[in-house]
Scaffold this motif. Structure first.
Motif, mmCIF file in Angstrom:
data_model
loop_
_atom_site.group_PDB
_atom_site.id
_atom_site.type_symbol
_atom_site.label_atom_id
_atom_site.label_comp_id
_atom_site.label_asym_id
_atom_site.label_seq_id
_atom_site.Cartn_x
_atom_site.Cartn_y
_atom_site.Cartn_z
ATOM 1 N N GLN A 1 -1.249 4.692 -0.990
ATOM 2 C CA GLN A 1 -1.923 3.797 -1.882
ATOM 3 C C GLN A 1 -1.071 4.190 -2.651
ATOM 4 O O GLN A 1 -0.479 3.291 -3.821
ATOM 5 N N TYR B 1 -3.270 8.935 3.359
ATOM 6 C CA TYR B 1 -4.098 7.913 2.874
ATOM 7 C C TYR B 1 -3.231 8.305 1.196
ATOM 8 O O TYR B 1 -2.836 6.905 0.636
ATOM 9 N N THR C 1 -2.490 -2.178 7.383
ATOM 10 C CA THR C 1 -1.024 -2.794 6.824
ATOM 11 C C THR C 1 0.194 -2.338 7.766
ATOM 12 O O THR C 1 0.612 -2.020 8.651
ATOM 13 N N LEU D 1 -7.394 1.230 -2.275
ATOM 14 C CA LEU D 1 -7.963 -0.211 -1.154
ATOM 15 C C LEU D 1 -8.441 0.917 0.009
ATOM 16 O O LEU D 1 -7.505 1.591 0.709
ATOM 17 N N ILE D 2 -9.504 0.017 1.054
ATOM 18 C CA ILE D 2 -9.899 0.434 2.321
ATOM 19 C C ILE D 2 -10.402 -0.818 2.740
ATOM 20 O O ILE D 2 -11.043 -1.344 2.196
ATOM 21 N N ASN D 3 -9.716 -0.783 4.386
ATOM 22 C CA ASN D 3 -10.588 -1.681 5.629
ATOM 23 C C ASN D 3 -11.920 -1.434 5.979
ATOM 24 O O ASN D 3 -12.226 -1.446 6.978
ATOM 25 N N TYR E 1 -6.901 2.437 6.130
ATOM 26 C CA TYR E 1 -5.737 0.801 5.281
ATOM 27 C C TYR E 1 -4.997 0.855 6.443
ATOM 28 O O TYR E 1 -4.102 1.387 7.016
ATOM 29 N N ASN F 1 -1.502 0.686 -5.123
ATOM 30 C CA ASN F 1 -2.763 0.133 -5.347
ATOM 31 C C ASN F 1 -3.423 1.378 -6.542
ATOM 32 O O ASN F 1 -3.990 2.240 -5.833
ATOM 33 N N PHE G 1 -9.792 -5.609 2.843
ATOM 34 C CA PHE G 1 -10.233 -4.744 2.355
ATOM 35 C C PHE G 1 -11.314 -4.553 0.889
ATOM 36 O O PHE G 1 -11.451 -5.754 0.913
ATOM 37 N N TYR H 1 -11.106 7.413 5.393
ATOM 38 C CA TYR H 1 -10.585 6.278 4.990
ATOM 39 C C TYR H 1 -9.757 5.588 5.706
ATOM 40 O O TYR H 1 -8.849 6.877 6.610
#
Length: 423
Positions: A222, A218, A88, A231-233, A86, A227, A64, A84
């Protein structure tokens, strides 16, 4: 000339009907072809948008990165939308995952990695490739939107197993990197239930199954993960047309980014495949338009030649009473123009029908991309009207050329020669 033309058209009903049919067909085909040709650029842009073409920014190690590092990218004017993503894992509280036959068996799993779901946090799911490709489909409710807070999409099998429905709450404990290692529960409201099955990669976890995948908004993800840097992947970037995408790609590549750590790729395969078909059909339409114009001139000229031979007596009388050749040819042109006026309405309807059928059949034959129905229709009435006026202008040119060609025997001969033929 106009009076004589009107009398001839009204008295010779069968001949007028034949000419009417020919002119209607020619004008309809011209209008439909020009309509498709002129709207091809709009069609291309619409296909581009619906094909979900995008630029994708990721880390080469699949890790990320901070969203703040992409701010300069978002400021590029050619970028119309940024999405975006993310990824997980999370453990649902008071809910059980859907169990299936795993192709990988693991005995080393800790308790925290049992009964887990895969999480994709995003600011919208409308352009997510899993939904645009038809792998997943919304069965109940709606997609996630950018304004959503604490919202979630779940699979229908997961909902069925846990007796969940729209507007119910799901509590998750995240397993991702949480600041200070404080994994706290976070509650989300169900706004959508989806169905489908994606290509699965088995690692021995329950999160491998499509049924155990959830989508979150999103911003809430976070907050749940604490966070603060966000954060993003994966960052997906969209433009309105291919030209803007190319400019955006070049501008991003010119930014002060360590490209040894990042990948920037164009995901335009679906659009390029569809564009090949669009280019082919555009080439065919160009050939059709030219062919229709030539065929219109040839057919009208041949018919008029036959009819003018029968009207040699009328032509001789007109010449004998003082009409010059230009007025006689002008009368023939007026006759065809008078007949073409009633064909306008029929050509407009038939032309729109033909163009919608051609575009509709093209779209139906291309299953690689989901296309909205509005593509088969013209987006603006003014554009359609201008196109029709241009088509009618071409028809008038065809009429004039055809009359001149068929009247050569009058134009090149002297009145005395024409009158001598009468006897």
């Amino acid at each position: 000339m106009l009076e004589n033309a009107l009398k001839y058209v009204t008295r010779k009903k069968k001949r007028s009907l034949i000419i009417f049919i020919i002119l209607t067909i020619v004008l309809s085909c011209l209008y439909s072809c020009l309509n498709i040709m002129k709207s091809s650029k709009n069609l291309e842009n619409s296909l581009y948008k619906s094909s979900n073409s995008q630029l994708v920014l990721t880390r080469k190690d699949n890790g990320f990165f901070e969203i703040e590092k992409t701010q300069k990218i978002n400021d590029i004017k050619e970028i119309s939308e940024s999405i975006y993503q993310y990824f997980t894992l999370a453990k649902p509280k008071d809910a059980k995952v859907v169990e299936g036959q795993q192709k990988v068996e693991r005995d080393d799993l800790a308790d925290e990695f049992k009964n887990i779901v895969s999480v994709e946090a995003t600011n919208t799911t409308k352009k997510n490739v899993l939904f645009t490709s038809g792998v997943f489909n919304i069965k109940e409710g709606r997609h996630l939107e950018k304004t959503d807070k604490n919202k979630i999409l779940i699979h229908e099998d997961f909902a069925k197993k846990n007796n969940l429905k729209l507007n119910d709450k799901v509590k998750l404990e995240f397993l991702g990197p949480v600041e200070n290692n404080q994994n706290k529960d976070y509650e989300f409201e169900i706004v959508g239930i989806f169905s489908g099955k994606k290509q699965e990669m088995y690692t021995g976890l329950s999160s491998d199954f499509s049924e155990n995948m959830v989508f979150l908004d999103y911003e809430s993800s976070q907050l749940a993960l604490n966070n603060k840097t966000r954060l993003i992947n994966k960052l997906s970037l969209f433009s309105d047309n291919p030209e803007n995408m190319k400019k955006a790609f070049d501008e991003i590549k010119a930014l002060d980014i360590n490209w040894s750590e990042y990948n920037l790729e164009k995901d335009t395969k679906v659009f390029e495949e569809t564009l090949d078909s669009l280019s082919a059909i555009g080439h065919i339409i160009n050939i059709m338009t030219i062919s229709i114009m030539i065929a219109g001139v040839v057919v009208l000229s041949l018919i008029l030649m036959l009819w003018l031979r029968e009207r040699i007596y009328e032509i001789g009388i007109l010449l004998s009473i003082g009409f010059n050749k230009k007025k006689i040819v002008g009368q023939f042109i007026f006759e065809l123009i008078l007949i073409s006026i009633p064909s306008i309405l029929g050509s407009l309807l038939v032309g729109n029908f033909i163009s919608s059928k051609i575009v509709g059949s093209f779209l139906a034959s291309d299953s690689s991309v989901s296309i909205p129905e509005s593509l088969a229709k013209n987006s603006e009435f003014i554009n359609s009207f201008i196109t029709f006026i241009e088509s009618y202008g071409i028809l008038l040119a065809i009429i004039i050329i055809s009359v001149i060609i068929s009247s050569i025997m009058i134009l090149v001969k002297k009145p005395k020669e024409i009158l001598s033929k009468i006897s």
